[in-house]
Design a protein around this motif. Structure first.
Motif, mmCIF file in Angstrom:
data_model
loop_
_atom_site.group_PDB
_atom_site.id
_atom_site.type_symbol
_atom_site.label_atom_id
_atom_site.label_comp_id
_atom_site.label_asym_id
_atom_site.label_seq_id
_atom_site.Cartn_x
_atom_site.Cartn_y
_atom_site.Cartn_z
ATOM 1 N N LYS A 136 36.395 27.549 27.446
ATOM 2 C CA LYS A 136 36.314 26.338 27.907
ATOM 3 C C LYS A 136 36.319 26.169 29.396
ATOM 4 N N ALA A 137 37.052 26.717 29.992
ATOM 5 C CA ALA A 137 37.156 26.639 31.453
ATOM 6 C C ALA A 137 35.852 27.073 32.071
ATOM 7 N N ALA A 138 34.914 27.863 31.641
ATOM 8 C CA ALA A 138 33.818 28.212 31.837
ATOM 9 C C ALA A 138 32.823 26.921 31.858
ATOM 10 N N ALA A 139 32.857 26.642 30.737
ATOM 11 C CA ALA A 139 32.129 25.363 30.341
ATOM 12 C C ALA A 139 32.148 23.985 31.229
ATOM 13 N N PHE A 140 33.839 23.916 31.622
ATOM 14 C CA PHE A 140 34.057 22.993 32.484
ATOM 15 C C PHE A 140 33.335 22.882 33.827
ATOM 16 N N ILE A 141 33.470 24.306 34.560
ATOM 17 C CA ILE A 141 33.039 24.622 35.526
ATOM 18 C C ILE A 141 31.506 24.281 35.479
ATOM 19 N N TRP A 182 39.292 36.643 35.078
ATOM 20 C CA TRP A 182 38.109 37.276 35.150
ATOM 21 C C TRP A 182 37.615 36.948 33.709
ATOM 22 N N LYS A 183 38.242 36.750 32.683
ATOM 23 C CA LYS A 183 37.750 36.495 31.375
ATOM 24 C C LYS A 183 36.712 35.066 31.548
ATOM 25 N N MET A 184 37.260 34.116 32.299
ATOM 26 C CA MET A 184 36.643 32.905 32.664
ATOM 27 C C MET A 184 35.166 33.219 33.221
ATOM 28 N N LEU A 190 31.359 32.447 32.515
ATOM 29 C CA LEU A 190 30.645 31.815 33.242
ATOM 30 C C LEU A 190 29.314 32.391 33.582
ATOM 31 N N ALA A 191 29.314 33.790 33.598
ATOM 32 C CA ALA A 191 27.818 34.546 33.891
ATOM 33 C C ALA A 191 27.011 34.089 32.737
ATOM 34 N N GLY A 192 27.325 33.936 31.816
ATOM 35 C CA GLY A 192 26.499 33.740 30.700
ATOM 36 C C GLY A 192 25.988 31.870 30.564
ATOM 37 N N CYS A 209 32.486 40.725 37.773
ATOM 38 C CA CYS A 209 32.316 39.624 36.712
ATOM 39 C C CYS A 209 31.040 38.806 36.807
ATOM 40 N N LEU A 210 30.547 38.789 38.069
ATOM 41 C CA LEU A 210 29.454 37.760 38.295
ATOM 42 C C LEU A 210 28.096 38.437 38.825
ATOM 43 N N LEU A 211 28.502 39.636 39.679
ATOM 44 C CA LEU A 211 27.193 40.261 40.335
ATOM 45 C C LEU A 211 26.428 41.188 39.436
ATOM 46 N N GLY A 212 25.554 40.990 38.796
ATOM 47 C CA GLY A 212 24.493 41.606 37.765
ATOM 48 C C GLY A 212 24.628 40.798 36.540
ATOM 49 N N PRO A 213 25.753 40.479 35.990
ATOM 50 C CA PRO A 213 25.796 39.771 34.602
ATOM 51 C C PRO A 213 25.193 38.271 34.806
ATOM 52 N N SER A 214 25.190 37.979 36.205
ATOM 53 C CA SER A 214 24.648 36.406 36.276
ATOM 54 C C SER A 214 23.486 36.583 37.532
ATOM 55 N N PRO A 215 22.593 35.590 37.684
ATOM 56 C CA PRO A 215 21.765 35.725 38.895
ATOM 57 C C PRO A 215 22.361 35.476 40.129
#
Length: 234
Positions: free
Chosen positions: A15-20, A45-47, A51-53, A86-92
């Protein structure tokens, strides 16, 4: 200040990722950019993995560090290590979109000033970040603003250094910068945080977290933290 309670830590992180993500799109639509300051920790880190997805305007993001330990690069003590994983690789997201706190520099005071200057280049003078994500310690600390540290009294700098806390000196964003943020997002999980959460919600400014601006703040908590604190969603 609004509190939203979710069944467990995993649900909370999602839910935090969706909020962001919602905040990112609104910010980019309004101002063309989104500045997100992120704290470290197991729940964040879970958030960030969630978020990466998410569907985000990734090319219009800047990621800021809320705080960082003065520790060797790439080590497990460093928040930057988890942030990158968490973010570099799994996200753009590109590496240059993460503004890393320069804690490896020999002149650490100069490094703090340089980070503050970099923030002005990204977020204006004085810098106003779009969203600052904060955690809450059982002792009421947030960022690396810990009870009894002289950094709590810094009013003329946006980035400062702490004394030694849990074996490490820290670089941290200060109250003035955090409190200028357009939105503050608290993430609180676990029954061990219940007392601090209750004090935060009541506006107890004897703990560092209680000195964070309330008007633009949202608390996302899991049922363990909120239940033991006697709080409910509303």
């Amino acid at each position: 200040m609004e509190i939203m309670v979710f069944p467990d830590e995993e649900f909370l992180a999602r839910k935090a990722a969706a909020f962001i993500a919602r905040e990112a799109w609104e910010s980019v639509e309004a101002r063309g950019w989104f500045t997100l300051a992120v704290s470290g920790g197991k729940t964040p880190w879970k958030m960030l993995r969630h978020l990466a997805g998410e569907d985000l305007p990734w090319e219009s993001l800047s990621i800021i560090q809320v705080d960082e330990r003065v520790a060797p690069s790439g080590g497990p003590d460093r928040n930057l290590t988890g942030l990158k994983e968490c973010l570099l690789g799994p996200s753009p997201l590109r590496p240059e979109q993460i503004l890393a706190m320069p804690v490896e520099q020999q002149d650490i005071e100069l490094a703090a000033r340089e980070y503050a200057r970099a923030l002005r280049g990204i977020a204006g003078t004085p810098p106003q970040l779009d969203l600052v994500h904060l955690g809450l310690g059982s002792d009421g600390h947030t960022a690396s603003l810990v009870p009894g540290d002289p950094v709590l009294d810094v009013a003329d700098r946006d980035v400062a250094l702490t004394g030694t806390y849990q074996g490490r000196m820290r670089m941290t964003l200060t109250f003035p910068l955090i409190n200028r943020a357009r939105r503050i997002l608290w993430l609180v999980a676990g029954s061990g945080k219940a007392d601090a959460l209750s004090r935060l919600k009541s506006g107890d400014d004897s703990i560092p977290a209680g000195r964070i601006a309330r008007e633009q703040a949202f608390i996302l908590a899991d049922s363990a933290a909120a239940g033991f604190a006697g709080l409910h969603a509303h």
